[in-house]
Design a protein around this motif. Structure first.
Motif, PDB file in Angstrom:
ATOM      1  N   CYS A  87      32.723 -36.061 -16.945  1.00 60.20           N
ATOM      2  CA  CYS A  87      33.920 -36.839 -17.230  1.00 60.20           C
ATOM      3  C   CYS A  87      33.506 -38.089 -18.000  1.00 60.20           C
ATOM      4  O   CYS A  87      33.363 -38.058 -19.211  1.00 60.20           O
ATOM      5  N   GLY A  88      33.353 -39.225 -17.300  1.00 58.60           N
ATOM      6  CA  GLY A  88      32.968 -40.471 -17.927  1.00 58.60           C
ATOM      7  C   GLY A  88      34.097 -41.457 -18.114  1.00 58.60           C
ATOM      8  O   GLY A  88      33.873 -42.584 -18.568  1.00 58.60           O
ATOM      9  N   VAL A  89      35.345 -41.062 -17.758  1.00 57.66           N
ATOM     10  CA  VAL A  89      36.516 -41.899 -18.023  1.00 57.66           C
ATOM     11  C   VAL A  89      37.090 -42.420 -16.710  1.00 57.66           C
ATOM     12  O   VAL A  89      37.784 -41.688 -15.988  1.00 57.66           O
ATOM     13  N   ASN A  90      36.813 -43.668 -16.380  1.00 56.15           N
ATOM     14  CA  ASN A  90      37.299 -44.247 -15.122  1.00 56.15           C
ATOM     15  C   ASN A  90      38.813 -44.453 -15.107  1.00 56.15           C
ATOM     16  O   ASN A  90      39.416 -44.525 -14.037  1.00 56.15           O
ATOM     17  N   ASP A  91      39.419 -44.570 -16.299  1.00 58.54           N
ATOM     18  CA  ASP A  91      40.878 -44.735 -16.360  1.00 58.54           C
ATOM     19  C   ASP A  91      41.563 -43.438 -16.801  1.00 58.54           C
ATOM     20  O   ASP A  91      42.592 -43.453 -17.480  1.00 58.54           O
ATOM     21  N   GLU A  92      41.006 -42.319 -16.400  1.00 56.17           N
ATOM     22  CA  GLU A  92      41.538 -41.028 -16.813  1.00 56.17           C
ATOM     23  C   GLU A  92      42.969 -40.806 -16.327  1.00 56.17           C
ATOM     24  O   GLU A  92      43.801 -40.229 -17.033  1.00 56.17           O
ATOM     25  N   LEU A  93      43.294 -41.253 -15.126  1.00 52.64           N
ATOM     26  CA  LEU A  93      44.649 -41.055 -14.614  1.00 52.64           C
ATOM     27  C   LEU A  93      45.673 -41.758 -15.500  1.00 52.64           C
ATOM     28  O   LEU A  93      46.770 -41.232 -15.742  1.00 52.64           O
ATOM     29  N   THR A  94      45.329 -42.930 -15.971  1.00 51.59           N
ATOM     30  CA  THR A  94      46.225 -43.656 -16.874  1.00 51.59           C
ATOM     31  C   THR A  94      46.406 -42.898 -18.179  1.00 51.59           C
ATOM     32  O   THR A  94      47.529 -42.749 -18.688  1.00 51.59           O
ATOM     33  N   VAL A  95      45.304 -42.410 -18.746  1.00 51.70           N
ATOM     34  CA  VAL A  95      45.389 -41.660 -20.002  1.00 51.70           C
ATOM     35  C   VAL A  95      46.250 -40.414 -19.818  1.00 51.70           C
ATOM     36  O   VAL A  95      47.097 -40.090 -20.665  1.00 51.70           O
ATOM     37  N   LEU A  96      46.055 -39.716 -18.726  1.00 49.87           N
ATOM     38  CA  LEU A  96      46.858 -38.519 -18.461  1.00 49.87           C
ATOM     39  C   LEU A  96      48.336 -38.868 -18.384  1.00 49.87           C
ATOM     40  O   LEU A  96      49.186 -38.237 -19.026  1.00 49.87           O
ATOM     41  N   ARG A  97      48.657 -39.863 -17.584  1.00 54.69           N
ATOM     42  CA  ARG A  97      50.063 -40.238 -17.399  1.00 54.69           C
ATOM     43  C   ARG A  97      50.697 -40.661 -18.723  1.00 54.69           C
ATOM     44  O   ARG A  97      51.818 -40.251 -19.037  1.00 54.69           O
ATOM     45  N   GLU A  98      49.993 -41.450 -19.498  1.00 48.90           N
ATOM     46  CA  GLU A  98      50.564 -41.974 -20.735  1.00 48.90           C
ATOM     47  C   GLU A  98      50.669 -40.926 -21.849  1.00 48.90           C
ATOM     48  O   GLU A  98      51.441 -41.107 -22.802  1.00 48.90           O
ATOM     49  N   THR A  99      49.907 -39.842 -21.739  1.00 43.95           N
ATOM     50  CA  THR A  99      49.988 -38.782 -22.752  1.00 43.95           C
ATOM     51  C   THR A  99      50.905 -37.637 -22.340  1.00 43.95           C
ATOM     52  O   THR A  99      50.979 -36.627 -23.043  1.00 43.95           O
TER      53      THR A  99
END
Length: 353
Positions: free
Chosen positions: A165-177
């Motif tokens: 992975c490597g993305v600590n803010d992945e949940l935000t990216v998912l929600r916003e996309t």
């Protein structure tokens, strides 16, 4: 006693779930989420084609004649790995979708990634799936919405070794996309398993830290959805002792050649009691599989699957509940209905997502 990969607290919670008495729901929603990876094992293109063609040709024959309490055939949600995009595979899956046998959503394996790269890939891939193949759906605002499963279980950089992975803010990216819900869990016995089990809840992202979905806010009847929360729909996770002298067995909703469909698993799925808080009459059973692998394909595309669907009907009649085969998107929409406190599901309202 423990199962390797499961923390003490998670094991204890799963064990207690396995000792529960059977609940008495009135409606049970069954969703199969497939980590559908034709390229698995570095398969050559011809083998990939054979794997996809087997589903295209045999799935309708396997499930035709099987139906749920409203007369609908079993549904299969194919979470396709967007990093391995091949148009011909998606066109075949889209054919199954258009024929009424399921849906296609988003799966992703990545490593050493960053938020900007992830965002670009998700937006580009979902646009392609929608405009080129007629998959996914737009909401009232016009945004493309998708369900998500993370490869290698490492959602929000949750792998203990920091890989995959490597993305600590992945949940935000998912929600916003446009992600309407994540369906990754359970991962047990993998160490990326969350402390929260057997739950439907909203994970609030801490962009500076990994594994923000370890805990969250339960989906609850009458409660407002947190604006910054990503809906998490988990599958069953229980530890059972069928006989005192036997070792504990993990039931994690995985369907595979080593964990085939069988009638005796249904009780464990129900004991998990995955519900919207305050609405115990509706139970959500989210199963998962890696259906492109040959050993697992045989579970789904053979007489064993047909026999299981017959046993599920008998179990529903015996326990007195109605059951429904639903796609991932439909399950998320039904969660919203449960939050509204509806007594009966409304299936023409699935366009919420």
């Amino acid at each position: 006693m423990q199962i390797r990969g499961m923390g003490t607290t998670t094991f204890a919670r799963a064990y207690r779930a396995g000792q529960r008495s059977l609940p008495t729901p009135s409606h049970v929603f069954v969703c199969v989420t497939d980590h559908f990876e034709p390229e698995r094992g570095r398969a050559a293109l011809e083998l990939q084609r054979q794997r996809v063609d087997r589903w295209l040709n045999d799935y309708p024959r396997t499930v035709d004649g099987c139906c749920d309490s409203r007369g609908r055939p079993p549904q299969h949600s194919f979470f396709y790995p967007i990093e391995c995009y091949l148009p011909e595979h998606l066109e075949k899956l889209a054919t199954l979708t258009r024929s009424g046998y399921g849906d296609v959503e988003v799966h992703l394996h990545h490593d050493n990634d960053n938020a900007a790269s992830l965002r670009e890939l998700l937006l580009r891939s979902t646009e392609t799936l929608h405009t080129r193949h007629g998959l996914l759906h737009r909401d009232a605002s016009g945004q493309i919405r998708y369900g998500f499963i993370h490869g290698n279980w490492a959602l929000d950089n949750s792998h203990p070794d920091g890989c995959h992975c490597g993305v600590n803010d992945e949940l935000t990216v998912l929600r916003e996309t446009g992600c309407y819900a994540d369906f990754t869990m359970p991962a047990a016995p993998h160490a990326a398993q969350t402390r929260t089990i057997n739950s439907i809840y909203y994970a609030i992202d801490d962009p500076q830290r990994p594994k923000s979905h370890d805990t969250g806010i339960p989906a609850t009847v009458g409660a407002a959805r947190p604006r910054d929360g990503l809906l998490m729909i988990q599958g069953p996770l229980v530890v059972t002792h069928r006989r005192p002298w036997q070792k504990p067995r993990i039931e994690n909703g995985n369907v595979a050649g080593s964990q085939p469909l069988s009638e005796n698993r249904i009780d464990d799925w129900l004991k998990a009691r995955v519900i919207v808080s305050g609405h115990p009459q509706w139970q959500f059973v989210k199963l998962h599989t890696h259906g492109a692998l040959e050993a697992n394909t045989e579970v789904w595309l053979s007489s064993r699957a047909t026999e299981f669907h017959a046993r599920l009907r008998e179990t529903a009649d015996r326990y007195g509940f109605k059951y429904y085969y639903v796609t991932a998107r439909e399950m998320a929409a039904l969660v919203a209905q449960a939050e509204q406190g509806l007594a009966e599901p409304i299936f023409d309202a699935v366009k919420l997502f």
